[in-house]
Design a protein around this motif. Structure first.
Motif, PDB file in Angstrom:
ATOM      1  N   SER A   1      -3.455 -36.805  -7.191  1.00  0.00           N
ATOM      2  CA  SER A   1      -3.560 -35.541  -7.935  1.00  0.00           C
ATOM      3  C   SER A   1      -3.758 -35.800  -9.426  1.00  0.00           C
ATOM      4  O   SER A   1      -4.475 -35.063 -10.104  1.00  0.00           O
ATOM      5  CB  SER A   1      -2.317 -34.683  -7.706  1.00  0.00           C
ATOM      6  N   ASP A   2      -3.139 -36.861  -9.935  1.00  0.00           N
ATOM      7  CA  ASP A   2      -3.295 -37.193 -11.356  1.00  0.00           C
ATOM      8  C   ASP A   2      -4.730 -37.612 -11.683  1.00  0.00           C
ATOM      9  O   ASP A   2      -5.179 -37.456 -12.823  1.00  0.00           O
ATOM     10  CB  ASP A   2      -2.346 -38.336 -11.737  1.00  0.00           C
ATOM     11  N   ARG A   3      -5.440 -38.142 -10.690  1.00  0.00           N
ATOM     12  CA  ARG A   3      -6.801 -38.628 -10.922  1.00  0.00           C
ATOM     13  C   ARG A   3      -7.868 -37.602 -10.556  1.00  0.00           C
ATOM     14  O   ARG A   3      -9.059 -37.882 -10.679  1.00  0.00           O
ATOM     15  CB  ARG A   3      -7.034 -39.909 -10.104  1.00  0.00           C
TER      16      ARG A   3
ATOM     17  N   ARG B   1      -7.236 -30.610  -6.471  1.00  0.00           N
ATOM     18  CA  ARG B   1      -5.933 -31.038  -6.985  1.00  0.00           C
ATOM     19  C   ARG B   1      -4.820 -30.128  -6.467  1.00  0.00           C
ATOM     20  O   ARG B   1      -3.734 -30.590  -6.136  1.00  0.00           O
ATOM     21  CB  ARG B   1      -5.953 -31.034  -8.509  1.00  0.00           C
ATOM     22  N   LYS B   2      -5.100 -28.839  -6.393  1.00  0.00           N
ATOM     23  CA  LYS B   2      -4.122 -27.888  -5.881  1.00  0.00           C
ATOM     24  C   LYS B   2      -3.736 -28.233  -4.442  1.00  0.00           C
ATOM     25  O   LYS B   2      -2.562 -28.183  -4.063  1.00  0.00           O
ATOM     26  CB  LYS B   2      -4.668 -26.464  -5.952  1.00  0.00           C
TER      27      LYS B   2
ATOM     28  N   ARG C   1       0.501 -30.114  -0.751  1.00  0.00           N
ATOM     29  CA  ARG C   1       1.042 -31.032   0.253  1.00  0.00           C
ATOM     30  C   ARG C   1       2.268 -31.761  -0.305  1.00  0.00           C
ATOM     31  O   ARG C   1       3.255 -31.969   0.409  1.00  0.00           O
ATOM     32  CB  ARG C   1      -0.040 -32.043   0.671  1.00  0.00           C
ATOM     33  N   ALA C   2       2.237 -32.117  -1.576  1.00  0.00           N
ATOM     34  CA  ALA C   2       3.372 -32.784  -2.207  1.00  0.00           C
ATOM     35  C   ALA C   2       4.600 -31.871  -2.222  1.00  0.00           C
ATOM     36  O   ALA C   2       5.730 -32.315  -1.943  1.00  0.00           O
ATOM     37  CB  ALA C   2       3.010 -33.204  -3.628  1.00  0.00           C
ATOM     38  N   GLN C   3       4.389 -30.589  -2.525  1.00  0.00           N
ATOM     39  CA  GLN C   3       5.507 -29.647  -2.536  1.00  0.00           C
ATOM     40  C   GLN C   3       6.122 -29.483  -1.148  1.00  0.00           C
ATOM     41  O   GLN C   3       7.344 -29.343  -1.001  1.00  0.00           O
ATOM     42  CB  GLN C   3       5.035 -28.290  -3.064  1.00  0.00           C
TER      43      GLN C   3
END
Length: 238
Positions: free
Chosen positions: A174-176, A183-184, A189-191
């Protein structure tokens, strides 16, 4: 043990905390990214107050109540010290409420108050068993510093020492990623992973109150670290 982590959050009546300690001014938080952010998703696990389910999970994990009511397993008590900042009435009240409700399901908590200077060093070095603290969401919803496996102190603020390889991969990806929809999707998925794993217990979102002159038009508050001047070019005086 995931069952224990989920039992802890189920034992806390966070809705009651916001209605009483916070006078109804702050909503319960369920994850690290709040609804004001474009990266927020509500498709994550939520944990309503359910002490019965909490006790069942602790029983299932092998933690049985002792003579003093505190659970134990293999000769070790399910107890820890919770540190928070002294002189901060809301945090002190919140810590006491947490202590009482965890005691109700058989978890021993000792609240320890520390001054602001001491607790900052403790926080950044990760030298504690449990900590009640807050952090301000950045205008850019970057979670890598707080949850990537290689960002434990002193390399970052992963003070939970949480390790999930898929989560770490998603966060760096996501940072890249420049494309916002892509990115969303990564951050959503991270959340989901963070909510499922409960590496920490989110309590509430801080409400920001701004007092501005009635003559000032087009003022739009901003709860992130961008600050209130983010749209100063749109301001007008009536």
């Amino acid at each position: 043990d995931l069952r224990v982590r989920r039992a802890l959050i189920l034992a806390l009546d966070r809705e009651l905390y916001t209605k009483t300690i916070l006078d109804g001014l702050a909503p319960v938080a369920d994850g690290p990214i709040q609804p004001v952010s474009w990266a927020y998703t509500d498709r994550i696990a939520r944990y309503p107050f359910d002490p019965k389910r909490s006790r069942a999970l602790l029983d299932e994990a092998g933690w049985k109540p002792g003579a003093d009511g505190i659970r134990a397993r293999g000769g070790k008590r399910l107890a820890f010290t919770l540190i928070t900042q002294a002189g901060y009435a809301i945090r002190e009240s919140m810590a006491q409420a947490i202590e009482r409700q965890l005691r109700d399901v058989g978890v021993g908590v000792k609240v320890e108050l520390q001054d602001g200077t001491a607790i900052s060093a403790t926080w950044f070095e990760g030298r504690f068993e449990a900590m009640l603290h807050w952090w301000q969401m950045a205008s850019d919803p970057e979670l890598t510093t707080f949850f990537a496996a290689d960002r434990t102190p002193p390399a970052g603020r992963n003070i939970n020492y949480f390790r999930d390889d898929e989560l770490t991969r998603l966060l760096y990806a996501s940072d890249r990623t420049v494309d916002r929809p892509a990115r969303k999707a990564l951050l959503e998925r991270a959340q989901i992973i963070i909510a499922d794993a409960v590496p920490e217990i989110p309590l509430y979102s801080v409400t920001r109150l701004d007092a501005v002159p009635a003559a000032l038009r087009n003022f739009k508050g901003n709860p992130t670290n961008t600050g209130i001047f983010w749209n100063v070019h749109e301001w007008e005086i009536k």
